[in-house]
Scaffold this motif. Structure first.
Motif, PDB file in Angstrom:
ATOM      1  N   ARG A  55       0.816  -1.213   0.000  1.00 17.83           N
ATOM      2  CA  ARG A  55       0.000   0.000   0.000  1.00 17.83           C
ATOM      3  C   ARG A  55       0.850   1.264   0.000  1.00 17.83           C
ATOM      4  N   PHE A  56       2.064   1.151   0.512  1.00 16.82           N
ATOM      5  CA  PHE A  56       2.961   2.298   0.613  1.00 16.82           C
ATOM      6  C   PHE A  56       4.375   1.761   0.777  1.00 16.82           C
ATOM      7  N   PRO A  57       5.389   2.553   0.481  1.00 12.62           N
ATOM      8  CA  PRO A  57       6.768   2.087   0.660  1.00 12.62           C
ATOM      9  C   PRO A  57       7.025   1.696   2.118  1.00 12.62           C
ATOM     10  N   ILE A  62       1.779  -6.219   4.175  1.00 11.92           N
ATOM     11  CA  ILE A  62       1.687  -6.795   2.837  1.00 11.92           C
ATOM     12  C   ILE A  62       3.103  -7.028   2.321  1.00 11.92           C
ATOM     13  N   ALA A  63       3.375  -8.251   1.942  1.00 14.41           N
ATOM     14  CA  ALA A  63       4.731  -8.616   1.539  1.00 14.41           C
ATOM     15  C   ALA A  63       5.088  -8.107   0.144  1.00 14.41           C
ATOM     16  N   GLY A  64       4.094  -7.724  -0.641  1.00 17.67           N
ATOM     17  CA  GLY A  64       4.364  -7.227  -1.985  1.00 17.67           C
ATOM     18  C   GLY A  64       4.812  -8.315  -2.943  1.00 17.67           C
TER      19      GLY A  64
END
Length: 215
Positions: A55-57, A62-64
């Motif tokens: 969702r944001f840096p 969230i693992a991305g």
């Protein structure tokens, strides 16, 4: 595990599923919860089952692992924390159980976990996946808990169970949009004039009601 026993948690989870089957939650009562440790742990669990992009840096929940929306973007946290659902008071116990499993998993593999975040959140996506996969082993005592939790995760993404479906589509719900869920007719109802197999599988019973129910 400490706190509520497995039977209590399962009863609350099943009642939650039953409540969601009746209709979407009141949006005013389903406001997103803050990123507490419980929220972070359960969000990471949901992201392991249906991953999405960060969702944001620096997002650690969230693992991305993928691009596109996942369960967290689809509102699973809002669904789980809704005060309308009986599972909400038990979420800290469920999250604590998952974090305890993460600590044991990390200890066996000599993985260092930062004390600044929940243990499960501190695992890599690969380790989260391996741990969660083990939760569904047939001989795992807590398997029923994770089975129902996984259903709730799926409901948030696949059906927008925390919202009215028409409203969710109008607002561009990430899961429904990603799945290309069909829009309703102008009156807000769904009708499917084409048979999925290209032909009817059985003749309509003459006593079938106008709503499609058997007489």
């Amino acid at each position: 595990m400490t706190g509520p026993d497995r039977r209590t948690i399962l009863k609350a989870l099943v009642a939650t599923l039953a409540g969601l089957s009746v209709g979407g939650l009141d949006a005013s009562a389903a406001s997103a919860a803050s990123e507490s440790w419980t929220t972070q742990t359960l969000g990471a669990f949901a992201d392991t089952l249906i991953p999405g992009e960060r969702r944001f840096p620096g997002d650690m929940v969230i693992a991305g692992a993928v691009t596109g929306p996942g369960a967290v973007q689809a509102g699973v946290v809002t669904l789980l924390h809704s005060p309308e659902l009986p599972v909400a008071p038990l979420l800290p116990a469920i999250a604590a159980l998952l974090d305890a499993r993460a600590v044991a998993y990390a200890a066996l593999r000599l993985i260092w976990l930062s004390p600044s975040r929940p243990p499960f959140v501190g695992l890599s996506f690969a380790d989260r996946t391996a741990l969660v996969g083990g939760l569904f082993d047939p001989d795992d005592l807590d398997r029923p808990i994770w089975q129902v939790m996984s259903l709730l995760v799926g409901l948030a993404f696949d059906t927008a169970g925390q919202q009215d479906t028409v409203e969710a589509l109008a607002q561009g719900h990430p899961g429904l949009t990603w799945l290309r869920f069909p829009e309703p007719d102008a009156d807000g109802l769904w009708r499917f004039p084409d048979f999925s197999y290209g032909r009817p599988l059985a003749a309509l019973h003459p006593n079938t009601t106008a709503s499609g129910s058997p007489a």
